[in-house]
Design a protein around this motif. Sequence first.
Motif, short mmCIF file in Angstrom:
data_model
loop_
_atom_site.label_atom_id
_atom_site.label_comp_id
_atom_site.label_asym_id
_atom_site.label_seq_id
_atom_site.Cartn_x
_atom_site.Cartn_y
_atom_site.Cartn_z
N ASP A 49 6.08 8.66 5.66
CA ASP A 49 7.16 8.03 6.40
C ASP A 49 6.66 7.53 7.75
OD1 ASP A 49 6.69 10.61 7.28
OD2 ASP A 49 8.75 11.01 7.86
N TRP A 50 7.48 6.73 8.40
CA TRP A 50 7.14 6.17 9.71
C TRP A 50 8.42 5.63 10.34
CZ3 TRP A 50 7.61 1.47 12.21
CH2 TRP A 50 6.86 1.33 13.38
N PRO A 51 8.67 5.76 11.64
CA PRO A 51 7.75 6.20 12.69
C PRO A 51 7.61 7.71 12.83
CG PRO A 51 9.84 5.58 13.66
CD PRO A 51 9.95 5.25 12.20
N LEU A 52 8.52 8.49 12.23
CA LEU A 52 8.37 9.93 12.27
C LEU A 52 7.34 10.39 11.25
CD1 LEU A 52 12.14 10.95 12.57
CD2 LEU A 52 10.43 10.76 14.42
N SER A 53 6.88 11.61 11.40
CA SER A 53 5.91 12.19 10.46
C SER A 53 6.59 13.35 9.75
CB SER A 53 4.67 12.69 11.22
OG SER A 53 4.05 11.62 11.91
#
Length: 339
Positions: A49-53
Amino acid sequence: MSTSALDHRTTAYRPALAWFAALGSAWVFVLVTLGALTTTIGAGMAFSDWPLSNGSVNPHGWLVNPDMFAEHSHRLSGMIMGFITIALAVWVGRTDSRGWLRKLAWWALAIVIIQGVLGGKRVLLDSIDVPGFEMTLGQMLRIPHGILAHLYVCILFAIAAALSKRWIESKPQVEPTEPRLRQFARLATTLVIVQLVIAASMRHNNAGLAIPTFPHSTPAGDWLPQYWNYQVALNFAHRILAVILTFVLGWLVAAVWRDRASSSAVKNLSLAMICLLALQIALGISVIWTQRGVNYTTAHVTVGACVLATTFLLTWWLHRGVIEGEVETRFGEPSRASS
């Protein structure tokens, strides 16, 4: 922006801004190193995923898992670089009266934004296949992401140099730098950029060991590869250009030291450039002899960025009088610097 704010713009040396730009230039190598580490160990998809990890800015286990550490550290360092660039663009825009420098700062911010989008799309589009290619669409985006980083390094160093005390307070030279030296410096910088573009393409096409021996191209001692494909061609071109760059940068150092207009700082910068080149060559050889050892491969990418930074900075400084309008050029020949 109000008229009163515009009135406070100046070309005077501002220590806080100059040091902030210098520290930002230093931080870019942290970002480059972490990006190189991520690529070297193949950790680009440690998070899908992106922007979170994994849905978090502090994903569980990222400090102990090598792949997660490399990728998440790269993301965090990129975020910090983004904040630094935003602050730099706004600060320069509000306080510096040089229009070309303000535009350069905004260009730096634009590149950081594009880099962030490319980095994110590299993750989000990783599963999309491209007919006729081995790499997915997301994997292809690694190449422009790496190439654009080189342009960003140059712009960041250009801004930091233009804000430095030495740049702002140095006097115009009675004998300007020879035009031919400036032209050769531009050629040298261009060749370094081309070499790094080839290197980025080679790295992301898994061609780092397409020629697994050195200095020869085959275990039997042949100088030319026994067979050719895209990966071998990239690897061989990288080696040939390294030889060319050794002579070009060596000649540039000699020319700088012969030039009567070159200051001691410029001459020392040229020495730093050639020393970094020597280290880069040694690291490149070590990458092959250790079969892409992680430390050597990561350092090879970082030092490559340092070679670009010093070569560009040397070229930028040789053009200082032209950039600031202290030396006019007519028909390719400089006139005397204005008083």
